[in-house]
Each structure stands twice: as C-alpha cells, then as structure tokens.
Design a protein around this motif. Structure first.
Motif, short mmCIF file in Angstrom:
data_model
loop_
_atom_site.label_atom_id
_atom_site.label_comp_id
_atom_site.label_asym_id
_atom_site.label_seq_id
_atom_site.Cartn_x
_atom_site.Cartn_y
_atom_site.Cartn_z
N THR A 49 0.86 -1.06 -0.10
CA THR A 49 -0.02 0.11 0.10
C THR A 49 0.93 1.27 0.07
O THR A 49 2.18 1.24 0.34
CB THR A 49 -0.64 0.34 1.15
N THR A 50 0.39 2.28 -0.59
CA THR A 50 1.02 3.52 -0.28
C THR A 50 0.21 4.50 0.50
O THR A 50 -1.07 4.35 0.43
CB THR A 50 1.26 4.20 -1.50
N ASN A 51 0.57 5.58 1.09
CA ASN A 51 -0.23 6.42 1.76
C ASN A 51 -0.23 7.61 1.00
O ASN A 51 0.62 8.10 0.58
CB ASN A 51 0.60 6.84 3.30
N ASN A 52 -1.48 8.18 0.61
CA ASN A 52 -1.61 9.52 0.28
C ASN A 52 -2.77 10.14 0.72
O ASN A 52 -3.89 9.82 0.37
CB ASN A 52 -1.75 9.19 -1.47
N GLU A 53 -2.49 11.26 1.34
CA GLU A 53 -3.64 12.08 2.10
C GLU A 53 -4.74 12.51 1.04
O GLU A 53 -5.71 12.66 1.32
CB GLU A 53 -2.89 13.10 2.81
N GLU A 54 -4.21 12.97 -0.09
CA GLU A 54 -4.90 13.55 -1.34
C GLU A 54 -5.88 12.67 -1.78
O GLU A 54 -6.86 13.03 -2.43
CB GLU A 54 -4.09 14.46 -2.10
N ARG A 55 -5.40 11.30 -1.77
CA ARG A 55 -6.19 10.35 -2.60
C ARG A 55 -6.42 9.22 -1.65
O ARG A 55 -6.05 8.12 -1.54
CB ARG A 55 -5.50 9.93 -3.83
N PRO A 56 -7.62 9.35 -0.90
CA PRO A 56 -8.08 8.27 0.04
C PRO A 56 -8.62 7.01 -0.84
O PRO A 56 -8.79 7.24 -2.13
CB PRO A 56 -9.07 9.04 0.85
N CYS A 57 -9.11 6.22 -0.20
CA CYS A 57 -9.90 4.95 -0.65
C CYS A 57 -11.05 5.49 -1.41
O CYS A 57 -11.73 6.09 -0.88
CB CYS A 57 -10.12 3.91 0.39
N GLN A 58 -11.23 4.56 -2.74
CA GLN A 58 -12.38 5.26 -3.46
C GLN A 58 -13.52 4.94 -3.01
O GLN A 58 -14.58 5.34 -3.07
CB GLN A 58 -12.35 4.48 -4.79
N ILE A 59 -13.64 3.96 -1.91
CA ILE A 59 -15.04 3.59 -1.49
C ILE A 59 -15.35 4.29 -0.28
O ILE A 59 -16.51 4.71 -0.03
CB ILE A 59 -14.97 2.03 -1.26
N CYS A 60 -14.46 4.08 0.89
CA CYS A 60 -14.67 4.53 2.09
C CYS A 60 -14.34 6.03 2.32
O CYS A 60 -14.75 6.83 3.10
CB CYS A 60 -14.09 3.91 3.24
N ARG A 61 -13.62 6.74 1.42
CA ARG A 61 -13.05 8.03 1.36
C ARG A 61 -12.41 8.37 2.58
O ARG A 61 -12.47 9.70 3.00
CB ARG A 61 -14.10 8.86 0.98
N GLU A 62 -11.85 7.33 3.44
CA GLU A 62 -11.31 7.68 4.69
C GLU A 62 -10.01 7.21 4.73
O GLU A 62 -9.10 7.96 5.24
CB GLU A 62 -12.07 7.00 5.65
N ASN A 63 -9.81 5.96 4.42
CA ASN A 63 -8.23 5.47 4.50
C ASN A 63 -7.62 6.03 3.71
O ASN A 63 -7.77 5.85 2.42
CB ASN A 63 -8.76 3.79 4.40
N THR A 64 -6.31 6.40 4.12
CA THR A 64 -5.28 7.02 3.01
C THR A 64 -4.38 6.02 2.66
O THR A 64 -3.57 6.12 1.76
CB THR A 64 -4.73 8.35 3.63
N SER A 65 -4.06 4.77 3.22
CA SER A 65 -3.23 3.83 3.22
C SER A 65 -4.06 2.74 2.15
O SER A 65 -4.63 2.00 2.56
CB SER A 65 -2.81 3.25 4.34
N CYS A 66 -3.40 2.82 1.08
CA CYS A 66 -4.50 2.08 -0.18
C CYS A 66 -3.60 1.30 -1.31
O CYS A 66 -2.29 1.60 -1.27
CB CYS A 66 -5.27 3.13 -0.84
N MET A 67 -4.23 0.38 -1.83
CA MET A 67 -3.74 -0.46 -2.99
C MET A 67 -3.93 0.19 -4.22
O MET A 67 -5.10 0.68 -4.30
CB MET A 67 -3.95 -1.64 -2.98
N LYS A 68 -3.27 0.19 -5.03
CA LYS A 68 -3.74 0.72 -6.30
C LYS A 68 -4.24 -0.19 -7.30
O LYS A 68 -4.13 -1.38 -7.42
CB LYS A 68 -2.52 1.25 -7.05
N LEU A 69 -5.58 0.21 -7.54
CA LEU A 69 -6.43 -0.82 -8.60
C LEU A 69 -6.55 0.04 -9.85
O LEU A 69 -7.69 0.88 -9.86
CB LEU A 69 -7.66 -1.28 -7.67
N CYS A 70 -6.13 -0.03 -10.82
CA CYS A 70 -6.30 0.63 -12.21
C CYS A 70 -6.44 2.09 -11.79
O CYS A 70 -5.37 2.65 -11.25
CB CYS A 70 -7.80 0.23 -12.84
#
Ligand SMILES: [Zn+2]
Ligand SMILES: [Zn+2]
Ligand SMILES: [Zn+2]
Ligand SMILES: [Zn+2]
Length: 200
Positions: free
Chosen positions: A104-125
């Motif tokens: 995962t990478t942490n990006n405060e500007e681009r949180p999870c597409q679904i919950c819009r909260e978690n900023t530590s995410c995996m890239k999916l397309c």
C-alpha cells in the motif's frame, strides 16, 4: 433500518425494511424488485427461503439482519442447484493473506475510492482502494477486478502477488466461463452457487 441486498446475476438490488417488519413488508420488498417471484429461488446462508409461507418466514425472519445478502437464482424447470464450494473456499481462505501481500502507499490527497477515509491504499487501475473495503468490493464484483472508473477488467496477475492465488481465481473463472449456460454466482457469504439448467 435493515438493508437487504438481492444479488441476481451481475446486479445488486438494495432494499430497506424497518427494524420491525412482518411477512407482508418483506413480500412487498421482494415484489418491488422481482415482478414474478415464482420464477426465482431466493437463498440465504445456503438455505432456500420459501417466500410464500408465513410459517417458513417465521423461521428465517431472524436471518434477515442488516447487511445480509440474498442470492437470487432463476428457477429452471425441474432443475436443482448445485454448490461447488471447494474453489470459493480456497479463495476466501486465502484472500486475506493474498491481500496482505499487496503493498500500500499512503496518500492523504487520494483516499480509498470506497470509504473516502483510509489513506493507506492499494492501487487498482485508476483508483486506490483500502484493504478494509477490498473484500466487499471483490465479492460484489463476483471476484472480478473491475475498475470503478474506466470499467476495465484488471488481470489478476497485475494485482495479486501470489501466483497460486491468481491460478485459483483463474480456474474459478474458467469454470464459470465453461458453464456459460449456467447462472454462476458468488456471494460474499462464501458460497458459489450454480443454477443447473436441465436438459429437456
Ligand atoms: Zn450485493
Ligand atoms: Zn476503504
Ligand atoms: Zn481504470
Ligand atoms: Zn452475501
């Protein structure tokens, strides 16, 4: 409110019931989505619900909790339905570990597409998705990695790390593909159910 999800083929119908509901309320909800419920089988936790009997409703009412999924299968003349849980069992057992392996990478500007909260995410397309949201997303897309933005189907090997896990997913898809004539459904309660078409 009690949210109930009906899965039919690739579709999800969301319905709501009040905390206190009766046979009639549930029936209305079903009729709202399925004009002719006699044509379908409604299954919950691997049990078929008998929608037309008050007695059986009394038995399964307690299973209708918030967030449940009812798997809907088209009724085939004379056909039963057959479960092939082996592959899905393997997949669900290994899913957590397979997801843990993905960086995962942490990006405060681009949180999870679904919950819009978690900023530590995996890239999916085109998007980023967190590990908490992934399980539900994956089950709801019937174990496919469809991009939520461009709709492209991402090959498993481009997302998952473990080759064995990728292979298990591919064989599951192959089985579903081979059985084109069969409704193939995977539910996040963990069962893969195929509705067998009987030969005339
Ligand atoms: Zn659903
Ligand atoms: Zn999330
Ligand atoms: Zn995309
Ligand atoms: Zn489910």
């Amino acid at each position: 409110m009690i949210n109930i999800c009906f899965h039919y083929l690739d579709q999800h119908f969301l319905g709501q019931l009040d905390e206190i509901f009766d046979f009639h309320d549930f029936h209305q909800l079903v009729l709202h989505h399925f004009n002719n419920p006699f044509d379908y089988r409604f299954t919950l936790a691997n049990k078929e619900l008998d929608l037309f009997s008050r007695q059986s409703f009394a038995r399964y009412q307690s299973l209708l909790m918030n967030g449940v999924c009812i798997l809907v299968l088209k009724r085939m003349s004379g056909g039963g339905f057959l479960e092939i849980p082996v592959l899905t069992d393997i997949i669900l057992q290994d899913l957590e570990r397979a997801v843990q392996q993905i960086p995962t990478t942490n990006n405060e500007e681009r949180p999870c597409q679904i919950c819009r909260e978690n900023t530590s995410c995996m890239k999916l397309c085109c998007n980023r998705i967190c590990k908490v949201c992934f399980g539900n997303y994956f089950a709801h897309s019937t174990f496919k990695l469809n991009c939520m933005t461009c709709r492209r189907q991402v090959p498993y090997g481009q997302f998952f790390i473990s080759p064995e896990f990728v292979r298990a997913l591919e064989s599951l898809n192959e089985i579903c593909g081979l059985m084109n004539y069969i409704d193939c459904q995977i539910c996040h309660c963990g069962s893969l159910v195929v509705n067998e078409m009987m030969e005339d």
